[in-house]
Motif scaffolding. Structure first.
Motif, short mmCIF file in Angstrom:
data_model
loop_
_atom_site.label_atom_id
_atom_site.label_comp_id
_atom_site.label_asym_id
_atom_site.label_seq_id
_atom_site.Cartn_x
_atom_site.Cartn_y
_atom_site.Cartn_z
N GLN A 258 -7.20 14.01 11.27
CA GLN A 258 -7.83 13.36 9.78
C GLN A 258 -6.46 14.34 8.81
OE1 GLN A 258 -11.26 14.90 9.06
NE2 GLN A 258 -12.60 13.31 10.48
N SER A 259 -6.04 15.18 8.59
CA SER A 259 -5.53 15.43 7.88
C SER A 259 -4.16 14.67 7.44
CB SER A 259 -5.49 17.17 7.58
OG SER A 259 -3.76 17.77 7.79
N GLU A 260 -3.76 14.30 8.55
CA GLU A 260 -2.20 13.55 8.38
C GLU A 260 -2.43 12.31 7.57
OE1 GLU A 260 -0.73 15.77 9.72
OE2 GLU A 260 0.80 14.57 10.79
N THR A 261 -3.79 11.71 6.87
CA THR A 261 -4.11 11.15 6.22
C THR A 261 -4.97 10.89 5.30
OG1 THR A 261 -5.64 10.44 7.41
CG2 THR A 261 -3.48 8.95 7.29
N THR A 262 -5.08 12.40 4.52
CA THR A 262 -6.03 12.82 3.30
C THR A 262 -4.78 12.66 2.45
OG1 THR A 262 -6.78 14.43 5.21
CG2 THR A 262 -7.90 14.27 2.99
N PRO A 263 -5.21 11.96 0.99
CA PRO A 263 -4.17 12.36 0.14
C PRO A 263 -4.10 14.07 -0.23
CG PRO A 263 -5.93 10.64 -0.16
CD PRO A 263 -6.50 11.13 0.78
N MET B 288 1.26 -1.14 -0.13
CA MET B 288 -0.08 0.12 -0.38
C MET B 288 0.93 1.38 -0.29
SD MET B 288 -2.98 0.08 0.06
CE MET B 288 -4.05 1.49 1.09
N PRO B 289 0.76 2.32 -0.88
CA PRO B 289 1.59 3.12 -0.66
C PRO B 289 1.20 4.17 -0.22
CG PRO B 289 -0.17 3.17 -2.37
CD PRO B 289 0.13 1.69 -1.93
N HIS B 290 2.47 5.21 0.90
CA HIS B 290 1.53 5.96 1.99
C HIS B 290 0.17 7.16 1.38
CE1 HIS B 290 2.02 9.25 4.65
NE2 HIS B 290 3.04 8.35 5.69
#
Ligand SMILES: Cc1cc2nc3c(=O)[nH]c(=O)nc-3n(C[C@H](O)[C@H](O)[C@H](O)COP(=O)(O)O)c2cc1C
Length: 200
Positions: A177-182, A1-3
């Motif tokens: 949340q923003s730490e994983t939002t594309p 899975m890409p980051h």
């Protein structure tokens, strides 16, 4: 899975560019060694600049070495930035010299060149496993006073720097949340023209 934060690039680019992003969560217990900091400033040093003026100046404020300055700088940040930036173990104040050499002639490229040096610094940081988030949300006048920056310099930004940390420790839900939002960007055709303005 890409980051999830790695760029979904339309064209092939350097991995360091694709993988760089600006986290808010830092490992506050992991310090950045002076040797590692010097490598960042060395990268900035070799950035190009108009007339080779090298208008950039940096003040490294390690929270452990300069707790009073660090806390004073935190107090200059906007509330939004105060919610995450103190997790970073280091702040870097970015200043730009607004005049050319010893003269009072304005250097209209000062901020352009300083931003370029910071771009080098952030990519170098990425290569060292470090992360950085730049901030414009702070009181420039107060920050300049705290760090005793001379009047002919403009404070361009404060960079929060450190090793990435756990997003769960961020107090603000949106920030977590923003730490994983594309990451999103305009498509290149919106800002690249061919021959004349507006023609793609
Ligand atoms: C000059 C500048 C000022 C910024 N100021 C802030 C800020 O005050 N607070 C913040 O949380 N992020 C700030 N950012 C981070 C940007 O929001 C972020 O770089 C942008 O959303 C793109 O995300 P990425 O760096 O992860 O690709 C700033 C970035 C730059 C370059």
């Amino acid at each position: 899975m890409p980051h999830p934060k790695h760029a979904n690039a339309d064209h092939e680019v350097l991995d360091l560019i694709r993988e760089r992003w600006s986290p808010r969560a830092y490992d506050s217990s992991r310090r950045v060694s002076p040797a590692d900091l010097w490598r960042l400033f060395e990268a900035a040093r070799w950035a190009p600049s108009s007339r080779n003026e090298q208008p950039w100046r940096f003040i490294a404020v390690d929270r452990a070495d300069h707790p009073d300055v660090f806390e004073a700088l935190v107090s200059t940040l906007t509330a939004g930035n105060q919610a995450w930036a103190p997790m970073a173990p280091v702040f870097i104040i970015v200043a730009a010299k607004l005049t050319i050499g010893p003269s009072a002639d304005p250097n209209r490229h000062a901020l352009y060149d300083t931003g370029q040096a910071v771009a080098y610094l952030t990519v170098q940081a990425q290569s060292q496993g470090l992360a950085a988030r730049q901030m414009e949300g702070f009181d420039r006048v107060r920050a300049a006073e705290i760090c005793q920056v001379p009047a002919d310099f403009d404070l361009a930004a404060i960079i929060a720097l450190g090793y990435p940390g756990s997003p769960e420790l961020l107090p603000n839900e949106k920030h977590r949340q923003s730490e994983t939002t594309p990451r999103t960007r305009r498509v290149a055709a919106e800002f690249v023209y061919s021959g004349v303005w507006g023609r793609t």
